[in-house]
Design an enzyme around this catalytic site. Sequence first.
Site, PDB file in Angstrom:
ATOM      1  N   ASP A 196       0.842  -1.200   0.000  1.00  7.47           N
ATOM      2  CA  ASP A 196       0.000   0.000   0.000  1.00  7.47           C
ATOM      3  C   ASP A 196       0.876   1.248   0.000  1.00  7.47           C
ATOM      4  O   ASP A 196       1.470   1.601   1.014  1.00  7.47           O
ATOM      5  CB  ASP A 196      -0.904  -0.030   1.242  1.00  7.47           C
ATOM      6  CG  ASP A 196      -1.753   1.224   1.377  1.00  7.47           C
ATOM      7  OD1 ASP A 196      -1.741   2.049   0.445  1.00  7.47           O
ATOM      8  OD2 ASP A 196      -2.434   1.368   2.412  1.00  7.47           O
ATOM      9  N   GLU A 224      30.779  10.481   2.051  1.00  8.42           N
ATOM     10  CA  GLU A 224      31.441  10.296   3.352  1.00  8.42           C
ATOM     11  C   GLU A 224      30.481  10.712   4.465  1.00  8.42           C
ATOM     12  O   GLU A 224      30.613  11.793   5.036  1.00  8.42           O
ATOM     13  CB  GLU A 224      32.705  11.151   3.430  1.00  8.42           C
ATOM     14  CG  GLU A 224      33.749  10.872   2.356  1.00  8.42           C
ATOM     15  CD  GLU A 224      34.915  11.853   2.442  1.00  8.42           C
ATOM     16  OE1 GLU A 224      35.028  12.597   3.447  1.00  8.42           O
ATOM     17  OE2 GLU A 224      35.711  11.887   1.505  1.00  8.42           O
ATOM     18  N   GLU A 278      29.215  11.262   7.967  1.00  2.24           N
ATOM     19  CA  GLU A 278      29.665  11.249   9.360  1.00  2.24           C
ATOM     20  C   GLU A 278      28.467  10.984  10.262  1.00  2.24           C
ATOM     21  O   GLU A 278      27.326  11.187   9.857  1.00  2.24           O
ATOM     22  CB  GLU A 278      30.310  12.594   9.711  1.00  2.24           C
ATOM     23  CG  GLU A 278      31.560  12.875   8.886  1.00  2.24           C
ATOM     24  CD  GLU A 278      32.035  14.312   8.961  1.00  2.24           C
ATOM     25  OE1 GLU A 278      33.219  14.563   8.705  1.00  2.24           O
ATOM     26  OE2 GLU A 278      31.206  15.209   9.243  1.00  2.24           O
ATOM     27  N   GLU A 282      35.890  11.156  14.394  1.00  2.00           N
ATOM     28  CA  GLU A 282      35.857  12.466  13.740  1.00  2.00           C
ATOM     29  C   GLU A 282      36.094  13.584  14.762  1.00  2.00           C
ATOM     30  O   GLU A 282      36.340  13.333  15.930  1.00  2.00           O
ATOM     31  CB  GLU A 282      34.527  12.656  12.994  1.00  2.00           C
ATOM     32  CG  GLU A 282      34.626  12.425  11.485  1.00  2.00           C
ATOM     33  CD  GLU A 282      35.571  13.403  10.775  1.00  2.00           C
ATOM     34  OE1 GLU A 282      35.932  14.450  11.369  1.00  2.00           O
ATOM     35  OE2 GLU A 282      35.959  13.124   9.624  1.00  2.00           O
ATOM     36  N   GLU A 321      33.453   8.204  11.548  1.00  7.89           N
ATOM     37  CA  GLU A 321      33.271   8.073  10.101  1.00  7.89           C
ATOM     38  C   GLU A 321      33.847   6.744   9.632  1.00  7.89           C
ATOM     39  O   GLU A 321      34.911   6.324  10.095  1.00  7.89           O
ATOM     40  CB  GLU A 321      33.960   9.216   9.351  1.00  7.89           C
ATOM     41  CG  GLU A 321      33.696   9.173   7.851  1.00  7.89           C
ATOM     42  CD  GLU A 321      34.393  10.299   7.089  1.00  7.89           C
ATOM     43  OE1 GLU A 321      34.864  10.042   5.966  1.00  7.89           O
ATOM     44  OE2 GLU A 321      34.474  11.426   7.619  1.00  7.89           O
ATOM     45  N   HIS A 366      30.323  14.674   2.677  1.00  9.98           N
ATOM     46  CA  HIS A 366      31.018  15.124   1.475  1.00  9.98           C
ATOM     47  C   HIS A 366      30.776  14.091   0.376  1.00  9.98           C
ATOM     48  O   HIS A 366      30.816  12.895   0.637  1.00  9.98           O
ATOM     49  CB  HIS A 366      32.520  15.253   1.744  1.00  9.98           C
ATOM     50  CG  HIS A 366      32.837  16.155   2.905  1.00  9.98           C
ATOM     51  ND1 HIS A 366      34.003  16.087   3.626  1.00  9.98           N
ATOM     52  CD2 HIS A 366      32.106  17.148   3.482  1.00  9.98           C
ATOM     53  CE1 HIS A 366      34.001  16.994   4.585  1.00  9.98           C
ATOM     54  NE2 HIS A 366      32.855  17.648   4.518  1.00  9.98           N
ATOM     55  N   ARG A 383      39.574  23.894   2.496  1.00  5.98           N
ATOM     56  CA  ARG A 383      38.428  23.149   3.012  1.00  5.98           C
ATOM     57  C   ARG A 383      37.274  24.060   3.434  1.00  5.98           C
ATOM     58  O   ARG A 383      36.224  23.579   3.823  1.00  5.98           O
ATOM     59  CB  ARG A 383      38.858  22.248   4.172  1.00  5.98           C
ATOM     60  CG  ARG A 383      39.651  21.051   3.689  1.00  5.98           C
ATOM     61  CD  ARG A 383      40.256  20.229   4.816  1.00  5.98           C
ATOM     62  NE  ARG A 383      41.138  19.204   4.271  1.00  5.98           N
ATOM     63  CZ  ARG A 383      40.787  17.950   4.016  1.00  5.98           C
ATOM     64  NH1 ARG A 383      39.559  17.561   4.253  1.00  5.98           N
ATOM     65  NH2 ARG A 383      41.648  17.095   3.515  1.00  5.98           N
ATOM     66  N   GLU A 397      34.813  17.139  -4.970  1.00  2.00           N
ATOM     67  CA  GLU A 397      34.185  16.775  -3.688  1.00  2.00           C
ATOM     68  C   GLU A 397      33.248  17.913  -3.281  1.00  2.00           C
ATOM     69  O   GLU A 397      33.701  19.013  -2.979  1.00  2.00           O
ATOM     70  CB  GLU A 397      35.267  16.566  -2.621  1.00  2.00           C
ATOM     71  CG  GLU A 397      34.750  16.303  -1.227  1.00  2.00           C
ATOM     72  CD  GLU A 397      35.841  16.425  -0.162  1.00  2.00           C
ATOM     73  OE1 GLU A 397      35.553  16.094   1.000  1.00  2.00           O
ATOM     74  OE2 GLU A 397      36.965  16.867  -0.493  1.00  2.00           O
ATOM     75  N   ARG A 453      31.050  19.560  -0.642  1.00  2.00           N
ATOM     76  CA  ARG A 453      31.195  19.440   0.805  1.00  2.00           C
ATOM     77  C   ARG A 453      29.991  19.930   1.623  1.00  2.00           C
ATOM     78  O   ARG A 453      29.937  19.730   2.823  1.00  2.00           O
ATOM     79  CB  ARG A 453      32.454  20.189   1.266  1.00  2.00           C
ATOM     80  CG  ARG A 453      33.725  19.544   0.752  1.00  2.00           C
ATOM     81  CD  ARG A 453      34.961  20.385   1.070  1.00  2.00           C
ATOM     82  NE  ARG A 453      35.190  20.566   2.480  1.00  2.00           N
ATOM     83  CZ  ARG A 453      35.794  19.699   3.291  1.00  2.00           C
ATOM     84  NH1 ARG A 453      36.228  18.540   2.817  1.00  2.00           N
ATOM     85  NH2 ARG A 453      35.976  19.964   4.565  1.00  2.00           N
TER      86      ARG A 453
END
Length: 471
Positions: free
Chosen positions: A53, A132, A134, A215, A223, A272, A342, A360, A362
């Site tokens: 359903d 990735e 976390e 982490e 992670e 990421h 970063r 990547e 982020r």
Amino acid sequence: MTKTVADVMKLVKEKECTFVDFRFVDTKGKEQHTTVPISAFDEDKFESGHAFDGSSIAGWKGIEASDMLLRPDPTAAYIDPFYEEPTLVLTCDVIEPADGKGYDRDPRSIAKRAEAYLKSTGLGDAAYFGPEPEFFIFDGVRWGADMQGCFVKIDSEEAPWSSGAEIEGGNTGHRPGKKGGYFPVAPVDTFQDMRSEMCLILESLGIPVEVHHHEVAGQGQNELGTKFSTLVQRADWTIWQKYVIQNVAHAYGKTATFMPKPVVGDNGSGMHVHQSVWKNGENLFAGNGYAGLSEFALFYIGGIIKHAKALNAITNPGTNSYKRLVPGFEAPVKLAYSARNRSASIRIPHVPSPKGRRIETRFPDPLANPYLAFSALLMAGLDGVQNKIHPGDAADKNLYDLPPEEDAKIPTVCASLEEALDALKKDHEFLTRGGVFTESMIDAYINLKMEDVTRFRMTTHPIEFDMYYSL
């Protein structure tokens, strides 16, 4: 890993399975399941599917058209590592019985259409994703929100606030401290054995593990790094990974969460997402431009930056997501790209070989439904390629430390879920190409998420007493 129906039937026999679990993922990204005894299962299920359903799933069909089918994918099967009875797990697509096609609101069917769209454009024949996610592991958590008031209490022996706690067996005093979790050895890191067990189970399911570690946040942030794969398979693996992490933690008497920002004042959890597009076995992101990128890759970045605010509605789909997306907590809020920086929302990882060249993204977080998030990122990137959207110069300065006039020139991600949903409402044509996302699905998604916004907006928050009670 199973590949064919025959492989699955052989596995059932070898493991003497007594039950079969049909699983699918709803719009919010939560895995759902229904179980049949082995006596009610045969090869025909792979063709005819299993009825259920669809009207009971949030954001899906109304009661007047509720019959749906679960069609198992033989390439996405495993033996459940937690159930007492030997149980075969089959990841399923949700099928519309009327036409036998993937339901337009089924996240896995959307991901399959995104892969098909990539091939139909002729731009590439495979998109690889490496997320990735976390997560936090706590000893316990309690919350309440009603007319009398609201509260949340997190229990964590690793947390800085536990330094003065009376703990059975004694308080040993070894803990990471705020932003101190990356990454001292035991006894400061208390999760080594638990993470190792998670990794061994993931490998037994056919998901290659590359690394595991504590982490940054000092109260159980962890992670597990797993290998990249094609869009649909990598989304499957992300769902399986969440299932394994939460159930291993549960077996240890702990609780794991993928909430982006459960703890105030320490780092939140991101996801990421590494991406590249290939054609005829060649990585189209490799070239001789900035950081070894091709023009194709730069245009792909341009598409993600252009549509980032609309993407936020899908890659950062909770009100809690925007408590992570603030400067100062390693959260990439600035819409820029860089090889080293970063603080930029798109990073180009350093890799020894052009085969590994990738970008990547982020800003996504692990609350995102991976099928929808990877599909949306791909569609935004492809729009950048098709329309030659150049992202401008790379940002190699620390973006959190710019003079105000420079800072004002760099766009940012959304500051709230409401802003993101508004952006998605205005900017979603790129998602609907090739029928990947439908207008009806996007409308239903926005309505579903607006329920979160409204509920959150209506609830009095303790911090408001702090700010306004005595005025």
